[in-house]
Design a protein around this motif. Sequence first.
Motif, PDB file in Angstrom:
ATOM      1  N   THR A 103       0.779  -1.239   0.000  1.00 30.31           N
ATOM      2  CA  THR A 103       0.000   0.000   0.000  1.00 30.31           C
ATOM      3  C   THR A 103       0.808   1.285   0.000  1.00 30.31           C
ATOM      4  OG1 THR A 103      -0.221  -0.126   2.395  1.00 30.31           O
ATOM      5  CG2 THR A 103      -2.045  -0.993   1.079  1.00 30.31           C
ATOM      6  N   PHE A 104       2.091   1.312   0.015  1.00 29.43           N
ATOM      7  CA  PHE A 104       2.984   2.473  -0.052  1.00 29.43           C
ATOM      8  C   PHE A 104       2.298   3.826  -0.111  1.00 29.43           C
ATOM      9  CE2 PHE A 104       6.006  -0.675  -0.984  1.00 29.43           C
ATOM     10  CZ  PHE A 104       7.190  -0.178  -0.504  1.00 29.43           C
ATOM     11  N   ASN A 105       2.617   4.615  -1.103  1.00 23.08           N
ATOM     12  CA  ASN A 105       2.188   6.013  -1.196  1.00 23.08           C
ATOM     13  C   ASN A 105       0.950   6.172  -2.067  1.00 23.08           C
ATOM     14  OD1 ASN A 105       4.462   6.818   0.237  1.00 23.08           O
ATOM     15  ND2 ASN A 105       5.703   6.844  -1.602  1.00 23.08           N
ATOM     16  N   GLU A 161       7.126   8.269  -9.940  1.00 24.41           N
ATOM     17  CA  GLU A 161       8.454   7.712  -9.724  1.00 24.41           C
ATOM     18  C   GLU A 161       8.892   7.991  -8.294  1.00 24.41           C
ATOM     19  OE1 GLU A 161      13.042   8.061 -11.355  1.00 24.41           O
ATOM     20  OE2 GLU A 161      11.503   9.334 -12.225  1.00 24.41           O
ATOM     21  N   VAL A 162       9.443   6.974  -7.651  1.00 25.54           N
ATOM     22  CA  VAL A 162      10.012   7.121  -6.316  1.00 25.54           C
ATOM     23  C   VAL A 162      11.454   6.631  -6.389  1.00 25.54           C
ATOM     24  CG1 VAL A 162       9.893   6.410  -3.895  1.00 25.54           C
ATOM     25  CG2 VAL A 162       7.777   6.737  -5.207  1.00 25.54           C
ATOM     26  N   ASP A 163      12.394   7.519  -6.094  1.00 22.51           N
ATOM     27  CA  ASP A 163      13.810   7.154  -6.068  1.00 22.51           C
ATOM     28  C   ASP A 163      14.108   6.561  -4.689  1.00 22.51           C
ATOM     29  OD1 ASP A 163      16.577   6.995  -5.905  1.00 22.51           O
ATOM     30  OD2 ASP A 163      16.908   8.922  -6.903  1.00 22.51           O
ATOM     31  N   ASP A 206      12.371   4.767   3.687  1.00 25.52           N
ATOM     32  CA  ASP A 206      11.192   3.980   4.073  1.00 25.52           C
ATOM     33  C   ASP A 206      10.683   3.133   2.912  1.00 25.52           C
ATOM     34  OD1 ASP A 206      11.295   5.014   6.630  1.00 25.52           O
ATOM     35  OD2 ASP A 206       9.782   6.553   6.239  1.00 25.52           O
ATOM     36  N   ASP A 207      10.627   3.734   1.723  1.00 24.11           N
ATOM     37  CA  ASP A 207      10.188   2.978   0.547  1.00 24.11           C
ATOM     38  C   ASP A 207      11.200   1.894   0.189  1.00 24.11           C
ATOM     39  OD1 ASP A 207       7.678   4.184   0.036  1.00 24.11           O
ATOM     40  OD2 ASP A 207       8.677   5.904  -0.856  1.00 24.11           O
ATOM     41  N   ALA A 208      12.492   2.198   0.307  1.00 22.55           N
ATOM     42  CA  ALA A 208      13.529   1.194   0.026  1.00 22.55           C
ATOM     43  C   ALA A 208      13.374  -0.002   0.965  1.00 22.55           C
ATOM     44  CB  ALA A 208      14.912   1.814   0.163  1.00 22.55           C
TER      45      ALA A 208
END
Length: 104
Positions: free
Chosen positions: A9-11, A49-51, A57-59
Amino acid sequence: MRLVSSDFTFNRQAKENSLTTITVYTQEHCQPCKATKRWLDKRGITFAEVDVTTSPDDAAAIRALGFKEAPVVIVSTGDPETDLMWSGFDPNNLTKYAHQTKAA
């Protein structure tokens, strides 16, 4: 490369719209990431896009799902039961699942 369905469910934006959303988790200097973004851009497909090198947190969440290479592509309909994700540049999956989108 693998295709995975999950409750990831991320962003996510609000789920008021039934259109598919695409999020591409990338790293700088990643050739498969660039190829994935180029493929989507060439077809006018909207994506977020998420770097992951600037978003710890996403990594961590990507790693927790078992992904070890970028890009990680998440195709979401807003229903965790039908979300799809895979890693690497995969034109077959992009062709099959990346259509009628809005940015995540």
